[in-house]
Each structure stands twice: as C-alpha cells, then as structure tokens.
Scaffold this active site. Sequence first.
Site, short mmCIF file in Angstrom:
data_model
loop_
_atom_site.label_atom_id
_atom_site.label_comp_id
_atom_site.label_asym_id
_atom_site.label_seq_id
_atom_site.Cartn_x
_atom_site.Cartn_y
_atom_site.Cartn_z
N ASP A 104 -65.63 -70.10 -96.49
CA ASP A 104 -64.62 -69.10 -96.12
C ASP A 104 -65.34 -67.85 -95.59
OD1 ASP A 104 -62.36 -67.37 -96.05
OD2 ASP A 104 -61.40 -68.47 -97.66
N ASN A 120 -62.93 -67.49 -89.90
CA ASN A 120 -63.26 -66.83 -91.16
C ASN A 120 -64.55 -66.04 -91.05
OD1 ASN A 120 -61.46 -66.82 -93.45
ND2 ASN A 120 -61.44 -69.05 -93.32
N GLU A 160 -58.86 -60.86 -99.70
CA GLU A 160 -59.83 -61.20 -98.64
C GLU A 160 -60.66 -59.98 -98.25
OE1 GLU A 160 -61.54 -62.82 -96.67
OE2 GLU A 160 -60.75 -64.82 -96.30
#
Length: 282
Positions: free
Chosen positions: A193, A145, A17
């Site tokens: 996302d 997100n 991420e």
Amino acid sequence: MRPTAEVAVREPAELGEGPTWDPAAGRLIWVDILSSRIHTYDPSSGRRTVMATEQHVGAAKPRAGGGLVVNLRDGVGLYDRDGAFCWLARDPVPGRRGNDAAVAPDGALWAGTMRYDEREAGGSLSRIGPDGGVAVVPDAVTVSNGTGWSPDGRLMYYIDSPTRRIDVFDVEGEHIRNRRTFAVVEPGAGWPDGLTVDAEGCVWTALWDGAAVRRYTPDGRLDLIVDLPVRRPTSCAFGGPDLADLYVSSARTGLLAPHPLSGSLLVLADAGRGVPEVPFAG
C-alpha cells in the site's frame, strides 16, 4: 532490536491513510479518506485537530507557505493558513477519487487516483506543479498508492497495489523513465500500500490485509518484517523531532470483525531515520 508497534492515536478511522510529518508545525498529518477528515497530532503535547473536507480526501500535505495541498475526489486543491479553499487542478471523473499522494524533492505533488470499484486501469498517476500544471504518467494504473524518492532524489518508488509490486523509476528532471520491478510481495502476505524511504535508502511499505510493515534494502532485499495488531495497515512515514519514529495509519473498512485498534495511528519508536519531507511549493 526489532521495533514494536504502540498506539499513537486511538481512532476508529474508516480508511486512515497518508501519514506525513510537518516539521514546521512539529505535527503529524494524516487523513481518513471515507470520512472526509484531515487529522493532525503533536506527539510532544498530545494535541490533536480534526478538519472536515467536502469530499473524500486521499492525501493532505504541508505547503511551503503554510496550509495544505489535498488530493480530493475531484482533483487537487489548496487550503490556506486561515482555512480558505481553492482548486488547483480540478478534474472530476464519475466513479473515481483521489488516493495517495506525495511531494517530490522539487516541490511538485505526485497524486494518484483510483476507481471506487477498483476497476482495472481506472486510476492514474499525475505530477502537479506549483502552478497547477498537470502531467499524467501514461502507464496504466488501477489503485495508485505509495510514492517516494531515494535520499539523493535520483529514484522514484511507486506502488500500484494490485500488481503486488514496488516499482522504481529513474528521475530525470520533471520526468520519470525506465520503470522496473524493485520488489514483489508474495501472494498471501497482503498487498503493498503506502511507502516511505529512510535515510539509508531502505523502502518501507505497509501491507494491506497483511498486518505488517516491511523494509527492503536499496537492492530490493527484504530484511525486516514488523507485525502489527491491525489487519489493514495502509501507509507509513517517519516523524518526530529526529525523524526516528515510524508512524503507521490503518483502516477498518470492509472488515467484518475489525480489531479494536483498526483505524488507529500506530507508532514504531526509534525504527530508523527518515528523510525530511519537502513541502508542496505551490
């Protein structure tokens, strides 16, 4: 020419991420949330580092004076240049962890949280100032997100993934107002996302379970889809000396048969031009 994805770093990350370009060090920073690791990569030399954290780490961003600010399970903390750690804003909640985060043009950190079980309205979005002051956005959040700003700093874009929306706020000093829908990802195309905003004001987002990144024009029109060799891309950011290359993190968690590249850091060379990221002021 439509950009194509190549492998920057082959890595079996469980939940990669938050790629972030660190211009002072000439490197990309990203995390593997569930493996509690912070990765760095220097594309000019190929040098990599991996640092373990004591908790799940949702995001890691450069600090103005060196070191990192991190969004951990129990709150936001600071690493100094020498690796020493201290808490900046600790707020442990059972069953909840830090997720994506981003630094605003004024140097504050906007940090999101989510429940491990993704329970509706179990997450949050907060602004953490350099002095550790916390202001929580009152809107209900489930899976906090992507967060990013227009090149002039007047708009903030935000994704709460289960809504399938990219929302936009007006920025007024330290506050955000007038939340509204910027774009919607249709069912079957994946879940929005992480995101980044380029120098033209276009918004790029990675599509979890959508195997693609998308670019939306400043008026919310979809104008580019780039297919990826991974089912679960998680976020994207421009990097490299010219901020011309789009780096995309990915995950393999939850996949019964992950692609061999799932979890790797991908790159779309010469995809556009990014906006220089501001380091955390604390």
